[in-house]
Scaffold this active site. Sequence first.
Site: not given
Ligand code: F6P
Length: 545
Positions: A264-265, A350, A509, A204, A210, A381
């Site tokens: 995002g979620r 979140e 972050k 987003k 990452e 289990h």
């Molecule tokens: O670190 C949390 C977050 O901002 C989430 O809310 C989001 O889904 C995820 O990182 C990834 O964010 P993006 O889609 O901006 O890479």
Amino acid sequence: MAPATPSRRGEIWQTLASLKSACSKQPLKQRFAEHADRSTQFSTELGALFIDYSKQHIDSDIAKALHALALDAGLPEKLNAMRSGALCNNTEQRSANYAALRTWAHSQHSSDPAIHTMYENMAAISAGLRSGELCGCTGKPYSHIVNIGIGGSDFGPRLFTEALKESAEAAFECRFLANIDPSCANEALADLPAESTLFIVASKSFGTQETLANAAAAKRWLEQALPGQDIGRHFIAITANPDAAAKLGVAPDLTLAVPSWVGGRFSVWSGFGLIVAANYGWPCFSEVLLGGAEVDEHMASSSLESNLPATLALLDVWYRNSWNISSHAILPYCNRLKQLPDYLQQLFMESAGKTVDRSGHALPQQSGGVIWGSEGTNGQHSFHQLLHQGSDIIPCDFIAALKNSGKALDQQQALLANCFAQSLALMQGKSAKEVEQELLRDGFSPDEAAQLAKHKAMPGNRPSTTILMDELSPRALGNLIALYEYRLICASFIWDINPFDQWGVELGKQLSHQLLGSLRGNTDSDTTPDSSTAQLIERARRANS
Ligand code: F6P
């Protein structure tokens, strides 16, 4: 202006506290014995789902008090405001009308041009990928898609891709790359045919460390595999920040723009579902949206008393605040839903991991707890021991698809028998006396039986909800995810928190960027404030020098 009705909150919580005390004198087992119609009274259908919450600590008095709590919190008004596009996400000044996304599937039209353009582009890109019109730089149609994204840009697409495996034929081999751990990129890229591999960079913000690091790794890998070729065609971006995607070299016609209010979620319904639409085809993805829209209609048309997501949310709030329960297990007895606990963990934790209300005032009570779980029967289990005999009560959601593509009926029946047996065992338990009698019948001496019974007795009276669907169809999947989404939103509105922001993830972050400098030996950025962190960094530096 009419004076605001004074809140009855304190009084309602007092009623709930006495109802909670009464629950200890009325075990669930006894409620079932006394009320033959209990299971029908506390079960309902929603779309393709059948939801039985009769094994919850609920009766008509409890339901009445909980619904009064929702009214007092202004839940219906807050839901209406969300539906009409109010800026419910007040700290980011954004709306959160997710129904507007799902509604698009009814008529392929939206009054919001951003939504309409997004779906039109998404449908065109997925059709182009499926037909081979959109292909790799050497002209080969794509055979593999790697979704690079993390958090909400990963969990939803990953869950849907797995869940729909038996609903439609997959057009591609799909992989998911989320973690920055370099072994993940190595694994995701291993044995991929470079000429026919597409990377979807789903972010987003298009600023997530990452995702950008993994996209860079994919680019290096492609450059090596296809030297001198136009590898830019192998990347599609999904983002609310198309400028950032353009800066990284993604072509505008391969950039799918998503409105910035889509969190995002909550984003799997939007352009972030591209891998799902491409892999299983637009009709399949559309069915999922329509399943979500069915729950939107339920929310818009039902009274509070018959509103299922609100009722489940009220039980969550009651357990959290009257029972002091801080954990909830998600137990899918359907392997295709094995990603569901991870998906819901982000959705709930979140969103509801907050200690201040929408106005920034400290909450008078706790908000969201821990959501966790894994697929049955594997969990039986492992951690189910704690669910049955541990000192904490952990409400559970059992989720099962009754049919499994007609394959191996005997195994499917055993799976379902296990699922139903778990909720039964949690609810009815077994007293020490019952166990003792059994042991005596089995030939144990009275002393042995009395001693062993203490260990084998099961407290029971542990609540659960069972959600069934005939099969894990796209419609049922849409119903299920929208049900949980509204459950989370309703609980948050009752606590008066903003479920749509996540400021708590920012400090980590920010510090990781600073510590990365220190790890790389950049003394300017050596802002390590304490000796513990300093020694960790020093060890990492030495290990990698
Ligand atoms: O670190 C949390 C977050 O901002 C989430 O809310 C989001 O889904 C995820 O990182 C990834 O964010 P993006 O889609 O901006 O890479």
